[in-house]
Each structure stands twice: as structure tokens, then as C-alpha cells.
Design an enzyme around this catalytic site. Structure first.
Site, mmCIF file in Angstrom:
data_model
loop_
_atom_site.group_PDB
_atom_site.id
_atom_site.type_symbol
_atom_site.label_atom_id
_atom_site.label_comp_id
_atom_site.label_asym_id
_atom_site.label_seq_id
_atom_site.Cartn_x
_atom_site.Cartn_y
_atom_site.Cartn_z
ATOM 1 N NE ARG A 113 -4.326 -1.684 1.671
ATOM 2 C CZ ARG A 113 -5.308 -1.997 2.507
ATOM 3 N NH1 ARG A 113 -5.172 -1.823 3.797
ATOM 4 N NH2 ARG A 113 -6.445 -2.485 2.028
ATOM 5 C CD GLN A 118 -2.759 6.272 -3.264
ATOM 6 O OE1 GLN A 118 -3.158 7.052 -4.126
ATOM 7 N NE2 GLN A 118 -2.523 6.651 -2.019
ATOM 8 C CG ASP A 121 -5.075 -1.017 -2.242
ATOM 9 O OD1 ASP A 121 -5.430 -2.185 -1.998
ATOM 10 O OD2 ASP A 121 -4.822 -0.189 -1.346
ATOM 11 C CB SER A 124 -8.047 0.465 -1.063
ATOM 12 O OG SER A 124 -6.994 0.462 -0.125
ATOM 13 C CE1 TYR A 219 -4.972 -6.654 6.290
ATOM 14 C CE2 TYR A 219 -3.236 -5.423 5.192
ATOM 15 C CZ TYR A 219 -4.275 -6.335 5.146
ATOM 16 O OH TYR A 219 -4.615 -6.896 3.956
#
Length: 352
Positions: A113, A118, A121, A124, A219
């Protein structure tokens, strides 16, 4: 270069779209899609006859690359590469299975990440949908309004919502609950997210002394026993007025932390709802069961880590975009070339 799109049992998401098929063609990929068991209206709108449907057997025999949203057992395959979410932390034997098939696994859930990644991802993208749907599911089960209502028959107070974990899913849950008129509080071990929570109209609930690692990839991280005790006391206090709790906390490679205890649940008002988005790794409540709705002392607990599947068209569009952006990184001159000096590629490659 033939790219075969495989369906994953029990998942509704298809990792392809008409727009992405056109982009993949420009990369030199011929796309074929595993034929569905029956016609699906949203899928027809998504694909619009831009790639042919073929049998699973034909894909396994002829495709050079496989793309799916999850792992499923396969017989012998022609492909050299398989792009998917393999969840190697939760499936430690997955690398051996891929090696036995003679195929290299590129796991989208292992992409770091970082800013450059991005657009790839998938975690997400799917978490954003899950946070949104979690609030809608809670609102559907809650036996009261979300917004404050002033009527001739009397005034109704707004629902109180507690979101645990202010990552992508949590922030979307906060935003959605506020749009519905709820009063929102949010808890996270990372004090850095306080500004984001407040910008969405939520109140940040802070317990001092948390282990706060910036390298955790979004996380949660394991906390001390002393911190856990103070956390439980604070959560029990805030839960006493919560009509809805959305939990999102996960520990990478470990079972989800048990944040919602029997004491917390006993403090919630009758009819309250908990939506646990960490259900697939054990859940954040002591009563969570994955893919089930359970009722404890008048409290409804929904365990669902794949809520994005309940919005398959949007989820498929986003997933397809993420997968294409990754493929654009690894496809050079119409074939896959893995530059293992690139941290995105080296993290995604889990075997071979």
C-alpha cells in the site's frame, strides 16, 4: 497472449469490464471469459459482448494468463501466470499448490500500500464498497430511523453509530452513516486518522498508549494487554449508547482481534446491530460467524467479509481497473515480464 477470466465459486465479482477489455487489447491480450451458468443482466451490461464466453475447460487448455478474484482448485493448466487474490497469509499451502500446477501466482492482495500502487489496490477498492454496504445492512435491520425526525407525532432521536477501525472501510462507513443522518463515533489505534474521521463528521474516540506503526499497510497491529484492558473499558462505555457498531479491524497473517466482548454487547440497547467485516479471519466479536446473521441477547451480528460481492457490477468495474493497472506494469511487448527489482511486482509474486 490469451487472457482467461475465471469465475471463483461463491463469489459474484467478475474481474473484467468492457472498458478494460479494450485496454487489454491494446496491450496485446485476447480476452476470453468463462461462460456463466445462467444469464446475468448486470454482467451483460458490464461486458456488452466485448469478449467471447467459452468453457472453463477451454480456458485452462488455451489461456496463457489466468485472472480471477480468488483461488479455486484447478486441474492441469496451460497458463504460466495466474493473477488473483491468493491470500497467502490465510492460506499458507497456496504456494505449494501453485508450484504443483507449474504456474506462477501474482497475488493482488500482496501489493504494497504505497502511493505508486494505489491504482492497483483491490483491497481498498473492495473495502470502500464493504464500508458503504455495512451501514446499509445495519440500517435495514435496525428497528428505528437513522436520522433525527421531528413529526407531529413526536420527535425521534438519530441513531448512534460506532465505527471500529478508520481504514478505507471504516471511513466509508462513517461517511455513509453521516449521510443517513446518524451520529457517528469512530475508534482507531492510529491517532493520525483523527483528522480524517472528523473531516467526515465523526467524533474520534481515542485510547492513549496504542502501538501505532506506520508500516502496517492499513492493518491493525497487536496491542499490549494493558492497552487492551483500557480499550475494552472505553468500548463498553461507548457501546452503551450505540445502535450500530461496524467493525473492520484485522491483523495481517493473524486472526482478527476480539474487540467486541460479551460485556460490550450486554451494554448495547436491544435491537442494536453489529456488522463485522473481519468475519473471514475470525471476526472482531466473540460471537461472529462468517457469512451468517446471529442474534445474541437481542443484538443482531452480521458476519460478512465479502460485502463488496453484494454490489457486483460496481465491484467488478473497480476490480477490473485495479487488475488492468497491475497488468500494464508487468506486460511488455505483448508478454509478461517480471521485474523483481520493482517492489510492487516482487511483493505480488508469491511463488515460482
Amino acid at each position: 497472449m490469451k487472457l482467461g477470466i475465471l469465475r471463483t465459486p461463491a463469489r459474484t465479482i467478475l474481474p473484467i469490464s468492457q472498458k478494460v477489455i479494450k485496454k487489454l487489447s491494446d496491450l496485446g491480450a485476447e480476452v476470453v471469459i468463462e461462460k456463466p451458468e445462467s444469464s446475468v443482466n448486470w454482467e451483460e451490461s458490464l461486458i456488452q459482448n466485448s469478449a467471447p464466453y467459452v468453457s472453463r475447460e477451454e480456458i485452462l487448455k488455451t489461456a496463457d494468463i489466468l485472472l480471477s478474484v480468488g483461488y479455486s482448485e484447478l486441474e492441469s493448466v496451460n497458463a504460466r501466470y495466474w493473477i488473483s487474490e491468493f491470500q497467502p497469509f490465510n492460506q499458507p499451502d497456496i504456494t505449494g499448490k501453485l508450484d504443483a500446477m507449474g504456474i506462477t501466482g501474482l497475488s493482488l492482495d500482496m501489493i504494497p500500500r504505497i502511493s505508486r500502487a494505489q491504482s492497483m489496490d483491490v483491497l481498498s477498492s473492495m473495502a470502500s464498497i464493504a464500508g458503504y454496504k455495512a451501514v446499509l445492512q445495519a440500517a435495514d435491520l435496525l428497528p428505528r430511523y437513522f436520522p433525527m425526525m421531528i413529526t407531529a407525532a413526536g420527535s425521534i432521536r438519530p441513531a448512534r453509530v460506532l465505527v471500529i477501525g478508520a481504514g478505507v472501510a471504516g471511513l466509508q462507513a462513517i461517511a455513509t452513516a453521516r449521510r443517513l443522518g446518524g451520529v457517528v463515533e469512530a475508534f482507531d489505534t492510529r491517532s493520525a486518522v483523527k483528522e480524517e474521521v472528523e473531516s467526515l463528521g465523526g467524533k474520534f474516540v481515542e485510547v492513549e498508549g496504542a502501538t501505532d506503526r506506520s508500516d502496517s499497510g492499513g492493518y491493525a497491529v497487536e496491542q499490549s494487554e494493558d492497552y487492551k484492558k483500557r480499550q475494552q473499558e472505553k468500548l463498553a462505555e461507548r457501546a452503551s449508547g450505540a445502535d450500530v457498531i461496524i467493525t473492520t479491524a484485522q491483523l495481517r497473517g493473524k486472526p482478527a482481534p476480539k474487540i467486541i466482548t460479551e460485556e460490550v454487547i450486554s451494554n448495547m440497547p436491544p435491537g442494536a446491530v453489529i456488522v463485522d467485516l473481519a468475519a473471514s479471519t475470525g471476526g472482531n466479536t466473540i460471537y461472529t460467524e462468517n457469512n451468517k446473521l446471529v442474534a445474541i441477547e437481542g443484538i443482531s451480528i452480521i458476519g460478512d467479509s465479502y460485502l463488496a460481492d453484494s454490489m457486483p457490477q460496481t465491484a467488478s468495474e473497480l476490480y477490473a481497473n485495479n487488475a488492468f493497472n497491475f497488468m500494464e506494469l508487468i506486460v511488455k511487448e505483448k508478454e509478461i515480464q517480471l521485474d523483481l527489482d520493482d517492489e510492487i511486482i516482487s511483493n505480488a509474486k508469491i511463488n515460482g
